[in-house]
Design an enzyme around this catalytic site. Sequence first.
Site, short mmCIF file in Angstrom:
data_model
loop_
_atom_site.label_atom_id
_atom_site.label_comp_id
_atom_site.label_asym_id
_atom_site.label_seq_id
_atom_site.Cartn_x
_atom_site.Cartn_y
_atom_site.Cartn_z
N CYS A 52 -70.60 92.82 31.98
CA CYS A 52 -71.29 92.69 33.21
C CYS A 52 -71.79 93.60 34.02
O CYS A 52 -72.40 94.47 33.76
CB CYS A 52 -70.59 91.37 33.90
SG CYS A 52 -71.57 90.44 35.13
N HIS A 57 -67.47 86.88 30.08
CA HIS A 57 -66.31 87.17 30.73
C HIS A 57 -65.26 86.02 29.85
O HIS A 57 -65.88 85.54 28.84
CB HIS A 57 -66.24 86.61 32.18
CG HIS A 57 -66.80 87.64 33.12
ND1 HIS A 57 -66.69 88.92 33.28
CD2 HIS A 57 -68.16 87.30 33.65
CE1 HIS A 57 -67.72 89.41 34.03
NE2 HIS A 57 -68.36 88.37 34.40
#
Lengths: 244, 445
Positions: free
Chosen positions: A96, A197
Amino acid sequence: MTGSNLTLDVVLIYPDLLGTYGDSGNALILKKRAEFQGMKSTIISVDSDEKIPTGGDIYLLGGGEDGPQNYARDLLARDGGLMSAVDQGAVVFAVCAGFQIIGESYVDSKGDIQPGLGLLDAKTSRMPKKRAVGELVSKPLFDMGQQYLSGFENHGSGTELYGDTQPLGRVVAGVGNLDSGEYEGAVRGKIVCTYMHGPALARNPSLADFLLYSATGTHPLLHHSVDDLQRLLLSERLAKVVRS
Amino acid sequence: MTIIFEDLSKVKLSEKLRSFVAVGAASLTGLVIRKLKVGQGGTLPGRVLMALDPKSLTYLSRDVYSLVVSGTNGKTTTTAMISHILSNYRTYSNATGANMDFAIAFALSQRPTVSCEFSKAREIGVFEVDEAYLPTVAESIRSKVAVVLNLSRDQLDRNSEVRMVAKRWREFFEANKDIKIVANCDDPLVTYAALASKNTTYVAAGCSWNLDASSCPLCEAKICFDSTSWRCQSCDFERPEPTWNVSLEGDIYHEKQYQGRMNLSIPGKFNEGNALLALAGACALLNSIGEELDVKSSVVALSEFSGSGGRFATYCLDQFDGAMVRTYLAKNPAGWDALISTILASSKKCKVVMGLNANIADGTDTSWIWDVHFEELTDRFPEVVVVGDRRYDLAVRLAYADITPILQEGTQIEVLKGLELDEGTEVIYIGNYTAFFELQKELAN
């Protein structure tokens, strides 16, 4: 991995800045899986006021809030340790915000274009539609003993790849790198990036072993009971996405 | 048309009528929900009320002296403690834990509209407020006091980043200097917000989670923590001196004066912090209306406080062998870590059951469980029973902490009742939001 092939140093970069979304769990998973293979493994957690060692085997960058992202980039650029490690053939796994700052450029919380570390041919800009939040499923484009990769994405910017940077997977459900595109993550040499995630390696043990192989050249030999649990988790997540 | 009513309020007739209809419709909705047993009746009636009368918060809160409690963890407990301390007053509270603007509007709508024997008594509002709603609610109800507990990562899939919340609080406190702030000075993000006001009382309420405050909110340099204090290593941002604190032995001090000994019947070091904030909050509210809190009797009163909404409650699982379960609620890493310390502080023989869901109210991303320090439990609890929709996530996390997860399906109450327990073993249940309330519902039936 130093000399004897028996040790694996996992360097967790700036968990105080890039550790908001549980991505530090990836370090623990890599360490334990290396230990399952009989290696000795250490997690070297490097806070933002510490120097990044250059002799590590796998370097991890996690997701973080928008504010600290620029600060982390400044520190990484000034420190230079990560770039030296990459030159020496270290593996990088970036998630990310970590993915965004190691590319050519990204957009910060104010909307300004910021230079990245330039380790990838990747440009990140604001996505026109709303933030991508939810389950993300992709088909890996590399051979890794898992048909699908599963994670949870949560990002407002999207990343465009070019040059010799390849995507990690083709999106089956969710947004991935760009809401107008079909790919997820990035791979360039020994650098692997993702928007997943979960943390990513909890749901995707094969991705963990892919990184370990990249770092050590050894395939996982032993079956461990935790693999069964991870497969259960992965199939539960995939079934849930297929149903909805 | 403007009418002056008996209470001397000047309100437009249309407004009064509108409010009357809205309150009626909301009360009716609440009644139906409770009759049908489909909820606690705090959310939907409030939504009905706000939809029919968007200004109801301001209108309904007139003449009520209010205090708001906000923060990531401990809102419901601290709010209930303050209500408990102020039980001699006529208080209104959103005791069910529904904490957005509409829930508070509904709690206020339950004020009697006709004058009664208490009509001369002060009316006090004690409301817990969601972190994001604190500025709006505190402004609408003209809150006298804001008690701010702590800020840490929570439900990142839908919440703003923690620092954004701290920033919004700071801006609000800066613009509303009349509000008395009661702030936990052990939390740097709370302090960052509270420092914007000169009208702040600092309370040393403790803060074991500081991963979200590792960099300075003012200059981004590292914040250094030691066992009792913290400071930025670059700028002058540091822990302010508290006027309320509690010694290691549990002695409570206000402005260096001894106030009594902390003797709570609910467990957890963090609850001592909540109790201290509750005392400081109640004290500030009474001061704002020209009265004084009897702190020493309040300390005694707090020892009888038994928790709220099943948090920290114990239940009998089986009337024959008397097996007990104590139920804990934790929604985020800071909350889980605090409970892990609490479990380890007790020497009782116990079996641990953990429940994890990921419904919208819980946050749909479970990544945060990897920030919880389950490793602390490994030596004493080599096995943990896992339940809930996301038990596989929890099982993998525990396995990587070298704890063997025992996966169990079925309703949580069935799992609890089916546990094989040695004599004298207590069951400790920790669940996140919807898992916890599912179990509470099952226990109530």
